[in-house]
Design a protein around this motif. Structure first.
Motif, PDB file in Angstrom:
ATOM      1  N   LEU A  22      -7.240  -4.313 -11.883  1.00 54.54           N
ATOM      2  CA  LEU A  22      -8.695  -4.180 -11.849  1.00 54.54           C
ATOM      3  C   LEU A  22      -9.216  -4.169 -10.413  1.00 54.54           C
ATOM      4  CD1 LEU A  22      -9.852  -6.462 -14.814  1.00 54.54           C
ATOM      5  CD2 LEU A  22      -9.887  -3.968 -14.709  1.00 54.54           C
ATOM      6  N   ASP A  23      -8.560  -4.915  -9.536  1.00 53.76           N
ATOM      7  CA  ASP A  23      -8.962  -4.912  -8.123  1.00 53.76           C
ATOM      8  C   ASP A  23      -8.799  -3.528  -7.504  1.00 53.76           C
ATOM      9  OD1 ASP A  23      -9.582  -7.696  -7.888  1.00 53.76           O
ATOM     10  OD2 ASP A  23      -7.440  -8.115  -7.902  1.00 53.76           O
ATOM     11  N   ARG A  24      -7.759  -2.811  -7.907  1.00 55.14           N
ATOM     12  CA  ARG A  24      -7.466  -1.493  -7.344  1.00 55.14           C
ATOM     13  C   ARG A  24      -8.254  -0.375  -8.011  1.00 55.14           C
ATOM     14  NH1 ARG A  24      -7.154  -1.751  -2.966  1.00 55.14           N
ATOM     15  NH2 ARG A  24      -7.996  -3.815  -3.391  1.00 55.14           N
ATOM     16  N   PHE A  25      -8.598  -0.549  -9.276  1.00 54.44           N
ATOM     17  CA  PHE A  25      -9.192   0.561 -10.018  1.00 54.44           C
ATOM     18  C   PHE A  25     -10.603   0.269 -10.514  1.00 54.44           C
ATOM     19  CE2 PHE A  25      -4.562   1.079 -10.536  1.00 54.44           C
ATOM     20  CZ  PHE A  25      -4.418   2.379 -10.075  1.00 54.44           C
TER      21      PHE A  25
ATOM     22  N   ALA B 165       0.831  -1.205   0.000  1.00 52.12           N
ATOM     23  CA  ALA B 165       0.000   0.000   0.000  1.00 52.12           C
ATOM     24  C   ALA B 165       0.863   1.252   0.000  1.00 52.12           C
ATOM     25  CB  ALA B 165      -0.923  -0.001   1.211  1.00 52.12           C
ATOM     26  N   ALA B 166       1.951   1.240   0.760  1.00 51.79           N
ATOM     27  CA  ALA B 166       2.841   2.404   0.809  1.00 51.79           C
ATOM     28  C   ALA B 166       3.484   2.664  -0.546  1.00 51.79           C
ATOM     29  CB  ALA B 166       3.919   2.185   1.875  1.00 51.79           C
ATOM     30  N   VAL B 167       3.966   1.596  -1.185  1.00 52.53           N
ATOM     31  CA  VAL B 167       4.566   1.741  -2.515  1.00 52.53           C
ATOM     32  C   VAL B 167       3.526   2.238  -3.507  1.00 52.53           C
ATOM     33  CG1 VAL B 167       5.636   0.487  -4.435  1.00 52.53           C
ATOM     34  CG2 VAL B 167       6.315  -0.015  -2.078  1.00 52.53           C
ATOM     35  N   PHE B 168       2.320   1.693  -3.424  1.00 56.45           N
ATOM     36  CA  PHE B 168       1.235   2.086  -4.319  1.00 56.45           C
ATOM     37  C   PHE B 168       0.922   3.579  -4.184  1.00 56.45           C
ATOM     38  CE2 PHE B 168      -3.421   2.643  -4.897  1.00 56.45           C
ATOM     39  CZ  PHE B 168      -3.500   2.331  -6.253  1.00 56.45           C
ATOM     40  N   VAL B 169       0.843   4.067  -2.952  1.00 51.16           N
ATOM     41  CA  VAL B 169       0.542   5.487  -2.709  1.00 51.16           C
ATOM     42  C   VAL B 169       1.651   6.375  -3.266  1.00 51.16           C
ATOM     43  CG1 VAL B 169       0.302   7.247  -0.914  1.00 51.16           C
ATOM     44  CG2 VAL B 169      -0.927   5.080  -0.704  1.00 51.16           C
ATOM     45  N   VAL B 170       2.899   5.979  -3.052  1.00 51.05           N
ATOM     46  CA  VAL B 170       4.029   6.776  -3.557  1.00 51.05           C
ATOM     47  C   VAL B 170       4.003   6.844  -5.082  1.00 51.05           C
ATOM     48  CG1 VAL B 170       6.550   6.844  -3.787  1.00 51.05           C
ATOM     49  CG2 VAL B 170       5.518   6.351  -1.569  1.00 51.05           C
ATOM     50  N   VAL B 171       3.785   5.693  -5.716  1.00 48.25           N
ATOM     51  CA  VAL B 171       3.741   5.659  -7.183  1.00 48.25           C
ATOM     52  C   VAL B 171       2.587   6.505  -7.709  1.00 48.25           C
ATOM     53  CG1 VAL B 171       3.351   4.170  -9.187  1.00 48.25           C
ATOM     54  CG2 VAL B 171       4.877   3.413  -7.356  1.00 48.25           C
TER      55      VAL B 171
ATOM     56  N   LEU C 293       0.972   9.058  -6.216  1.00 52.20           N
ATOM     57  CA  LEU C 293       1.183  10.490  -5.977  1.00 52.20           C
ATOM     58  C   LEU C 293       2.237  11.057  -6.918  1.00 52.20           C
ATOM     59  CD1 LEU C 293       1.067  10.730  -2.080  1.00 52.20           C
ATOM     60  CD2 LEU C 293      -0.656  11.500  -3.722  1.00 52.20           C
ATOM     61  N   THR C 294       3.280  10.273  -7.185  1.00 52.08           N
ATOM     62  CA  THR C 294       4.315  10.732  -8.119  1.00 52.08           C
ATOM     63  C   THR C 294       3.719  10.937  -9.500  1.00 52.08           C
ATOM     64  OG1 THR C 294       6.037   9.549  -6.893  1.00 52.08           O
ATOM     65  CG2 THR C 294       6.542  10.198  -9.157  1.00 52.08           C
ATOM     66  N   GLY C 295       2.961   9.958  -9.958  1.00 53.02           N
ATOM     67  CA  GLY C 295       2.345  10.076 -11.275  1.00 53.02           C
ATOM     68  C   GLY C 295       1.334  11.196 -11.370  1.00 53.02           C
ATOM     69  N   LEU C 296       0.560  11.386 -10.313  1.00 47.56           N
ATOM     70  CA  LEU C 296      -0.490  12.397 -10.318  1.00 47.56           C
ATOM     71  C   LEU C 296       0.060  13.824 -10.216  1.00 47.56           C
ATOM     72  CD1 LEU C 296      -3.080  10.650  -7.985  1.00 47.56           C
ATOM     73  CD2 LEU C 296      -3.427  11.159 -10.401  1.00 47.56           C
ATOM     74  N   LEU C 297       1.114  14.003  -9.437  1.00 47.53           N
ATOM     75  CA  LEU C 297       1.543  15.352  -9.063  1.00 47.53           C
ATOM     76  C   LEU C 297       2.789  15.856  -9.784  1.00 47.53           C
ATOM     77  CD1 LEU C 297       1.021  15.109  -5.192  1.00 47.53           C
ATOM     78  CD2 LEU C 297      -0.514  16.133  -6.878  1.00 47.53           C
ATOM     79  N   TRP C 298       3.612  14.977 -10.310  1.00 51.06           N
ATOM     80  CA  TRP C 298       4.883  15.421 -10.865  1.00 51.06           C
ATOM     81  C   TRP C 298       4.674  16.364 -12.038  1.00 51.06           C
ATOM     82  CZ3 TRP C 298       9.405  11.666 -12.557  1.00 51.06           C
ATOM     83  CH2 TRP C 298      10.548  12.436 -12.764  1.00 51.06           C
ATOM     84  N   ASN C 299       4.160  15.863 -13.130  1.00 57.83           N
ATOM     85  CA  ASN C 299       3.834  16.705 -14.277  1.00 57.83           C
ATOM     86  C   ASN C 299       2.862  15.960 -15.186  1.00 57.83           C
ATOM     87  OD1 ASN C 299       5.364  14.894 -15.893  1.00 57.83           O
ATOM     88  ND2 ASN C 299       7.215  16.105 -15.575  1.00 57.83           N
ATOM     89  N   HIS C 300       2.533  16.579 -16.330  1.00 54.41           N
ATOM     90  CA  HIS C 300       1.543  15.968 -17.208  1.00 54.41           C
ATOM     91  C   HIS C 300       2.047  14.662 -17.837  1.00 54.41           C
ATOM     92  CE1 HIS C 300       3.970  18.662 -19.687  1.00 54.41           C
ATOM     93  NE2 HIS C 300       3.655  17.921 -20.742  1.00 54.41           N
ATOM     94  N   TRP C 301       3.365  14.560 -18.044  1.00 51.37           N
ATOM     95  CA  TRP C 301       3.909  13.339 -18.625  1.00 51.37           C
ATOM     96  C   TRP C 301       3.875  12.179 -17.632  1.00 51.37           C
ATOM     97  CZ3 TRP C 301       4.171  12.297 -23.465  1.00 51.37           C
ATOM     98  CH2 TRP C 301       4.406  13.306 -24.404  1.00 51.37           C
ATOM     99  N   SER C 302       4.163  12.455 -16.374  1.00 56.51           N
ATOM    100  CA  SER C 302       4.099  11.387 -15.372  1.00 56.51           C
ATOM    101  C   SER C 302       2.666  10.882 -15.233  1.00 56.51           C
ATOM    102  CB  SER C 302       4.627  11.879 -14.024  1.00 56.51           C
ATOM    103  OG  SER C 302       3.797  12.885 -13.463  1.00 56.51           O
TER     104      SER C 302
ATOM    105  N   ILE D  69      -7.484  14.176  -8.949  1.00 57.28           N
ATOM    106  CA  ILE D  69      -7.156  13.822  -7.571  1.00 57.28           C
ATOM    107  C   ILE D  69      -8.415  13.799  -6.711  1.00 57.28           C
ATOM    108  CG2 ILE D  69      -5.982  14.623  -5.480  1.00 57.28           C
ATOM    109  CD1 ILE D  69      -3.721  15.618  -7.287  1.00 57.28           C
ATOM    110  N   ALA D  70      -9.298  14.776  -6.914  1.00 54.60           N
ATOM    111  CA  ALA D  70     -10.544  14.808  -6.147  1.00 54.60           C
ATOM    112  C   ALA D  70     -11.376  13.557  -6.401  1.00 54.60           C
ATOM    113  CB  ALA D  70     -11.350  16.061  -6.511  1.00 54.60           C
ATOM    114  N   LEU D  71     -11.405  13.112  -7.644  1.00 54.78           N
ATOM    115  CA  LEU D  71     -12.156  11.907  -7.986  1.00 54.78           C
ATOM    116  C   LEU D  71     -11.536  10.669  -7.335  1.00 54.78           C
ATOM    117  CD1 LEU D  71     -14.248  10.281  -9.483  1.00 54.78           C
ATOM    118  CD2 LEU D  71     -12.888  10.517 -11.580  1.00 54.78           C
ATOM    119  N   ILE D  72     -10.225  10.562  -7.421  1.00 57.47           N
ATOM    120  CA  ILE D  72      -9.529   9.410  -6.833  1.00 57.47           C
ATOM    121  C   ILE D  72      -9.679   9.406  -5.315  1.00 57.47           C
ATOM    122  CG2 ILE D  72      -7.256   8.395  -6.424  1.00 57.47           C
ATOM    123  CD1 ILE D  72      -6.525   9.320  -9.278  1.00 57.47           C
ATOM    124  N   VAL D  73      -9.540  10.569  -4.697  1.00 58.30           N
ATOM    125  CA  VAL D  73      -9.703  10.662  -3.241  1.00 58.30           C
ATOM    126  C   VAL D  73     -11.131  10.307  -2.837  1.00 58.30           C
ATOM    127  CG1 VAL D  73      -9.720  12.260  -1.281  1.00 58.30           C
ATOM    128  CG2 VAL D  73      -7.835  12.314  -2.907  1.00 58.30           C
TER     129      VAL D  73
END
Length: 298
Positions: free
Chosen positions: A276-279, A15-21, A23-32, A169-173
């Motif tokens: 699919l389980d996560r999303f 779960a910790a790795v999943f959250v880090v990945v 957040l990095t993808g969501l917040l870094w930039n449009h390419w991430s 992010i609002a939708l995912i949260v």
């Protein structure tokens, strides 16, 4: 007990790795953001085809070109929903997605006719459903990130990139809060079964999760509304849609797994299952939230 502790550690680390990945993808930039959901897109497709193959073994007989071509065709949908920020060697990705998508529409049927021993419309139907269920949803997620511009307000400086990150992010949260609170409330006071598809779900947990989701998102939206010019009521509707439709998405994937006779759709995340389980909740919620935004906020 040792096994339970080991399982808890595995789930927590995953779960910790999943959250880090995420957040990095969501917040870094449009390419991430694009890379993150491209990976998720192909991961969901791999698991979807596996589940359909277990449900109907005939689907495992599709040609390799069909199997991988439909995934690439779906990815073209994601490319199409990008904007001018995304370009390679001066070529916008949305134009590349448009032309490649047209190419696949013409080539896929021809190759299928040439190399498949037998054309089975139901297998084409399974792939078409996957395009709607998976590729269209992630394409619309790209659209939420790329095309939504806040209302301008006098005396308020708005960073469009910050706002475009905010909506996905609002939708995912919303989905995360709904799922987490439904589990907690259901564990504490849940007694009435919600659905035979998912026996662990209860009405108390489902309703409690939805209410808490709306309340938390409304409170968070109260901080953004003054800056971005949208009433808190819109955040309430978005959270409510995410909670209700997201629960439906969870039940849909649970039904697929039950018919396929598997516990998890995949094993990419130890202790948490597959893509699919996560999303599953997010996949179904995205189109409905996107539609609400088109009708109410644009």
């Amino acid at each position: 007990m040792a096994l339970n502790v080991k399982t808890l550690k595995t789930r927590s680390l995953t779960a910790a790795v999943f959250v880090v990945v995420m957040l990095t993808g969501l917040l870094w930039n449009h390419w991430s953001f694009f890379v993150l959901f491209s990976i998720v897109h192909f991961g969901c497709w791999a698991e979807y085809q596996k589940l359909i193959g277990l449900i109907d073994p005939d689907y495992t007989t599709i040609t390799p070109f069909h199997k991988y071509g439909v995934k690439l065709a779906g990815w073209c949908v994601m490319l199409y929903f990008t904007n001018d920020q995304f370009s390679i060697f001066g070529l916008p990705l949305h134009e590349i997605g448009w032309f490649l998508g047209l190419l696949f529409i013409f080539i896929l049927p021809i190759v299928e006719l040439l190399f498949a021993k037998e054309i089975k419309p139901k297998n084409i139907g399974y792939s078409a459903l996957g395009l709607v269920y998976i590729s269209l949803s992630w394409g619309l997620m790209m659209d939420l990130r790329c095309s939504f511009i806040p209302q301008s307000r006098e005396g308020v400086l708005i960073n469009p990139d910050s706002w475009q990150k905010l909506m996905p992010i609002a939708l995912i949260v919303s989905i995360w809060i709904n799922d987490t609170m439904a589990y907690i409330v259901g564990s504490l006071i849940g007694k009435t079964p919600f659905s035979k598809i998912s026996p662990k779900k209860t009405w108390e947990g489902t309703i409690g999760g939805a209410i808490l989701c709306v309340v938390v998102i409304a409170l968070l939206g109260n901080f953004t509304a003054p800056a971005y010019g949208h009433s808190v009521i819109h955040w309430i509707f978005i959270a409510a849609i995410a909670a209700v439709v997201g629960t439906g998405g969870d039940l849909l994937e649970s039904k697929l797994k039950r018919v396929a006779n598997v516990k998890d759709s995949g094993h990419i995340m130890p202790g948490h299952g597959g893509f699919l389980d996560r999303f599953d909740s997010l996949l179904l919620a995205i189109p409905f939230v996107w539609l609400y935004i088109q009708l109410a906020l644009k």
